[in-house]
Motif scaffolding. Structure first.
Motif, PDB file in Angstrom:
ATOM      1  N   LEU A  78      42.554  30.713 -11.268  1.00 49.61           N
ATOM      2  CA  LEU A  78      43.140  30.658  -9.933  1.00 49.61           C
ATOM      3  C   LEU A  78      43.231  32.056  -9.333  1.00 49.61           C
ATOM      4  O   LEU A  78      43.622  33.004 -10.012  1.00 49.61           O
ATOM      5  CB  LEU A  78      44.539  30.064  -9.967  1.00 49.61           C
ATOM      6  N   SER A  79      42.897  32.152  -8.059  1.00 52.44           N
ATOM      7  CA  SER A  79      43.155  33.381  -7.310  1.00 52.44           C
ATOM      8  C   SER A  79      44.624  33.362  -6.894  1.00 52.44           C
ATOM      9  O   SER A  79      45.324  32.357  -7.093  1.00 52.44           O
ATOM     10  CB  SER A  79      42.255  33.443  -6.075  1.00 52.44           C
ATOM     11  N   THR A  80      45.089  34.438  -6.304  1.00 44.97           N
ATOM     12  CA  THR A  80      46.455  34.467  -5.796  1.00 44.97           C
ATOM     13  C   THR A  80      46.651  33.373  -4.758  1.00 44.97           C
ATOM     14  O   THR A  80      47.671  32.664  -4.759  1.00 44.97           O
ATOM     15  CB  THR A  80      46.770  35.850  -5.189  1.00 44.97           C
ATOM     16  N   ALA A  81      45.663  33.189  -3.882  1.00 50.70           N
ATOM     17  CA  ALA A  81      45.743  32.120  -2.876  1.00 50.70           C
ATOM     18  C   ALA A  81      45.758  30.753  -3.540  1.00 50.70           C
ATOM     19  O   ALA A  81      46.442  29.834  -3.081  1.00 50.70           O
ATOM     20  CB  ALA A  81      44.568  32.227  -1.894  1.00 50.70           C
ATOM     21  N   GLY A  82      45.028  30.604  -4.639  1.00 52.69           N
ATOM     22  CA  GLY A  82      45.008  29.346  -5.372  1.00 52.69           C
ATOM     23  C   GLY A  82      46.352  29.033  -6.003  1.00 52.69           C
ATOM     24  O   GLY A  82      46.793  27.878  -6.026  1.00 52.69           O
ATOM     25  N   GLN A  83      47.021  30.063  -6.501  1.00 50.61           N
ATOM     26  CA  GLN A  83      48.351  29.861  -7.081  1.00 50.61           C
ATOM     27  C   GLN A  83      49.331  29.390  -6.012  1.00 50.61           C
ATOM     28  O   GLN A  83      50.134  28.488  -6.246  1.00 50.61           O
ATOM     29  CB  GLN A  83      48.839  31.156  -7.731  1.00 50.61           C
ATOM     30  N   GLN A  84      49.264  29.999  -4.816  1.00 51.08           N
ATOM     31  CA  GLN A  84      50.152  29.595  -3.727  1.00 51.08           C
ATOM     32  C   GLN A  84      49.830  28.178  -3.265  1.00 51.08           C
ATOM     33  O   GLN A  84      50.723  27.377  -3.003  1.00 51.08           O
ATOM     34  CB  GLN A  84      50.049  30.574  -2.551  1.00 51.08           C
ATOM     35  N   TYR A  85      48.541  27.862  -3.167  1.00 51.78           N
ATOM     36  CA  TYR A  85      48.111  26.522  -2.758  1.00 51.78           C
ATOM     37  C   TYR A  85      48.652  25.481  -3.731  1.00 51.78           C
ATOM     38  O   TYR A  85      49.125  24.418  -3.320  1.00 51.78           O
ATOM     39  CB  TYR A  85      46.580  26.473  -2.706  1.00 51.78           C
ATOM     40  N   LEU A  86      48.604  25.790  -5.028  1.00 53.02           N
ATOM     41  CA  LEU A  86      49.099  24.864  -6.049  1.00 53.02           C
ATOM     42  C   LEU A  86      50.611  24.677  -5.931  1.00 53.02           C
ATOM     43  O   LEU A  86      51.109  23.550  -6.036  1.00 53.02           O
ATOM     44  CB  LEU A  86      48.719  25.366  -7.443  1.00 53.02           C
ATOM     45  N   THR A  87      51.327  25.743  -5.689  1.00 58.20           N
ATOM     46  CA  THR A  87      52.776  25.644  -5.484  1.00 58.20           C
ATOM     47  C   THR A  87      53.077  24.740  -4.290  1.00 58.20           C
ATOM     48  O   THR A  87      53.929  23.849  -4.364  1.00 58.20           O
ATOM     49  CB  THR A  87      53.383  27.042  -5.258  1.00 58.20           C
ATOM     50  N   ASP A  88      52.357  24.956  -3.194  1.00 55.50           N
ATOM     51  CA  ASP A  88      52.541  24.127  -1.995  1.00 55.50           C
ATOM     52  C   ASP A  88      52.179  22.669  -2.262  1.00 55.50           C
ATOM     53  O   ASP A  88      52.859  21.757  -1.796  1.00 55.50           O
ATOM     54  CB  ASP A  88      51.688  24.660  -0.833  1.00 55.50           C
ATOM     55  N   PHE A  89      51.106  22.469  -3.021  1.00 57.27           N
ATOM     56  CA  PHE A  89      50.681  21.111  -3.369  1.00 57.27           C
ATOM     57  C   PHE A  89      51.804  20.366  -4.079  1.00 57.27           C
ATOM     58  O   PHE A  89      52.112  19.231  -3.737  1.00 57.27           O
ATOM     59  CB  PHE A  89      49.430  21.151  -4.261  1.00 57.27           C
ATOM     60  N   TRP A  90      52.434  20.995  -5.076  1.00 50.89           N
ATOM     61  CA  TRP A  90      53.480  20.324  -5.844  1.00 50.89           C
ATOM     62  C   TRP A  90      54.721  20.072  -5.000  1.00 50.89           C
ATOM     63  O   TRP A  90      55.398  19.053  -5.186  1.00 50.89           O
ATOM     64  CB  TRP A  90      53.811  21.088  -7.122  1.00 50.89           C
ATOM     65  N   GLU A  91      55.018  20.943  -4.057  1.00 47.73           N
ATOM     66  CA  GLU A  91      56.136  20.698  -3.147  1.00 47.73           C
ATOM     67  C   GLU A  91      55.859  19.465  -2.283  1.00 47.73           C
ATOM     68  O   GLU A  91      56.729  18.608  -2.108  1.00 47.73           O
ATOM     69  CB  GLU A  91      56.391  21.918  -2.259  1.00 47.73           C
ATOM     70  N   LYS A  92      54.655  19.381  -1.759  1.00 46.44           N
ATOM     71  CA  LYS A  92      54.265  18.223  -0.942  1.00 46.44           C
ATOM     72  C   LYS A  92      54.244  16.961  -1.794  1.00 46.44           C
ATOM     73  O   LYS A  92      54.657  15.887  -1.337  1.00 46.44           O
ATOM     74  CB  LYS A  92      52.898  18.453  -0.299  1.00 46.44           C
ATOM     75  N   TRP A  93      53.743  17.080  -3.013  1.00 44.78           N
ATOM     76  CA  TRP A  93      53.677  15.922  -3.911  1.00 44.78           C
ATOM     77  C   TRP A  93      55.078  15.404  -4.221  1.00 44.78           C
ATOM     78  O   TRP A  93      55.313  14.199  -4.223  1.00 44.78           O
ATOM     79  CB  TRP A  93      52.956  16.289  -5.212  1.00 44.78           C
ATOM     80  N   GLN A  94      56.005  16.315  -4.477  1.00 44.00           N
ATOM     81  CA  GLN A  94      57.376  15.913  -4.780  1.00 44.00           C
ATOM     82  C   GLN A  94      57.989  15.175  -3.593  1.00 44.00           C
ATOM     83  O   GLN A  94      58.651  14.153  -3.766  1.00 44.00           O
ATOM     84  CB  GLN A  94      58.236  17.131  -5.148  1.00 44.00           C
ATOM     85  N   PHE A  95      57.765  15.679  -2.390  1.00 48.97           N
ATOM     86  CA  PHE A  95      58.257  15.015  -1.191  1.00 48.97           C
ATOM     87  C   PHE A  95      57.669  13.604  -1.086  1.00 48.97           C
ATOM     88  O   PHE A  95      58.387  12.630  -0.853  1.00 48.97           O
ATOM     89  CB  PHE A  95      57.916  15.821   0.069  1.00 48.97           C
ATOM     90  N   LEU A  96      56.366  13.497  -1.273  1.00 47.63           N
ATOM     91  CA  LEU A  96      55.694  12.204  -1.175  1.00 47.63           C
ATOM     92  C   LEU A  96      56.191  11.230  -2.245  1.00 47.63           C
ATOM     93  O   LEU A  96      56.495  10.073  -1.949  1.00 47.63           O
ATOM     94  CB  LEU A  96      54.182  12.381  -1.282  1.00 47.63           C
ATOM     95  N   ALA A  97      56.299  11.705  -3.478  1.00 43.03           N
ATOM     96  CA  ALA A  97      56.759  10.845  -4.580  1.00 43.03           C
ATOM     97  C   ALA A  97      58.187  10.355  -4.331  1.00 43.03           C
ATOM     98  O   ALA A  97      58.483   9.168  -4.522  1.00 43.03           O
ATOM     99  CB  ALA A  97      56.675  11.599  -5.903  1.00 43.03           C
ATOM    100  N   THR A  98      59.043  11.242  -3.877  1.00 44.80           N
ATOM    101  CA  THR A  98      60.432  10.868  -3.592  1.00 44.80           C
ATOM    102  C   THR A  98      60.489   9.847  -2.461  1.00 44.80           C
ATOM    103  O   THR A  98      61.202   8.838  -2.551  1.00 44.80           O
ATOM    104  CB  THR A  98      61.253  12.123  -3.220  1.00 44.80           C
ATOM    105  N   THR A  99      59.729  10.095  -1.417  1.00 45.97           N
ATOM    106  CA  THR A  99      59.715   9.186  -0.271  1.00 45.97           C
ATOM    107  C   THR A  99      59.154   7.820  -0.650  1.00 45.97           C
ATOM    108  O   THR A  99      59.706   6.782  -0.255  1.00 45.97           O
ATOM    109  CB  THR A  99      58.899   9.794   0.892  1.00 45.97           C
TER     110      THR A  99
END
Length: 106
Positions: A78-99
C-alpha cells in the motif's frame, strides 16, 4: 458463497487493499486468498483488473521481480494514499453494516 458478484463489486477494492495491507503480495496469491475466504466466483482476471485500477489511482506501490516460474511478477504494497483509502473504506463499511443491521431489525 456463490452469487455474490454484484454485491462484491463495490467491496472488492477494499477487500484487496486489506489483504495487501497485511504484507506484500501478488495477484495470483490474492485470488487464492479470496477463494479460501469463500469467494468462489472470483477469477484471476477480476483481481488483476482491480489491481490495475488501484495502481492507476496511486493506491499501490508496485515492484517487479523475476519469478522462478514464468514472467516477472508484480508485488504490491500500500502507498500512503492506499492506507488512507483503506481507512476510509472501513469507516464507510462500518456505517453501511450498522445501517443495514438497523434496517433488518425494523
Amino acid at each position: 458463497m456463490t452469487g455474490l458478484t454484484e454485491l462484491l463489486k463495490g467491496a472488492l477494492e477494499g477487500i484487496v487493499l486489506q489483504r495487501i495491507s497485511q504484507n506484500e503480495t501478488y495477484g495470483y496469491e490474492i485470488t487464492n486468498y479470496l477463494v479460501t475466504l469463500g469467494f468462489e466466483d472470483i477469477v484471476e482476471g477480476t483481481v488483476y483488473t482491480v489491481l490495475l485500477r488501484l495502481e492507476k489511482k496511486g493506491l499501490l506501490n508496485v515492484t517487479r521481480r523475476k519469478s522462478e516460474v514464468g514472467p516477472p511478477r508484480k508485488f504490491y504494497t500500500l502507498s500512503t494514499a492506499g492506507q488512507q483509502y483503506l481507512t476510509d473504506f472501513w469507516e464507510k463499511w462500518q456505517f453501511l453494516a450498522t445501517t443495514m443491521t438497523k434496517l433488518k431489525e425494523k
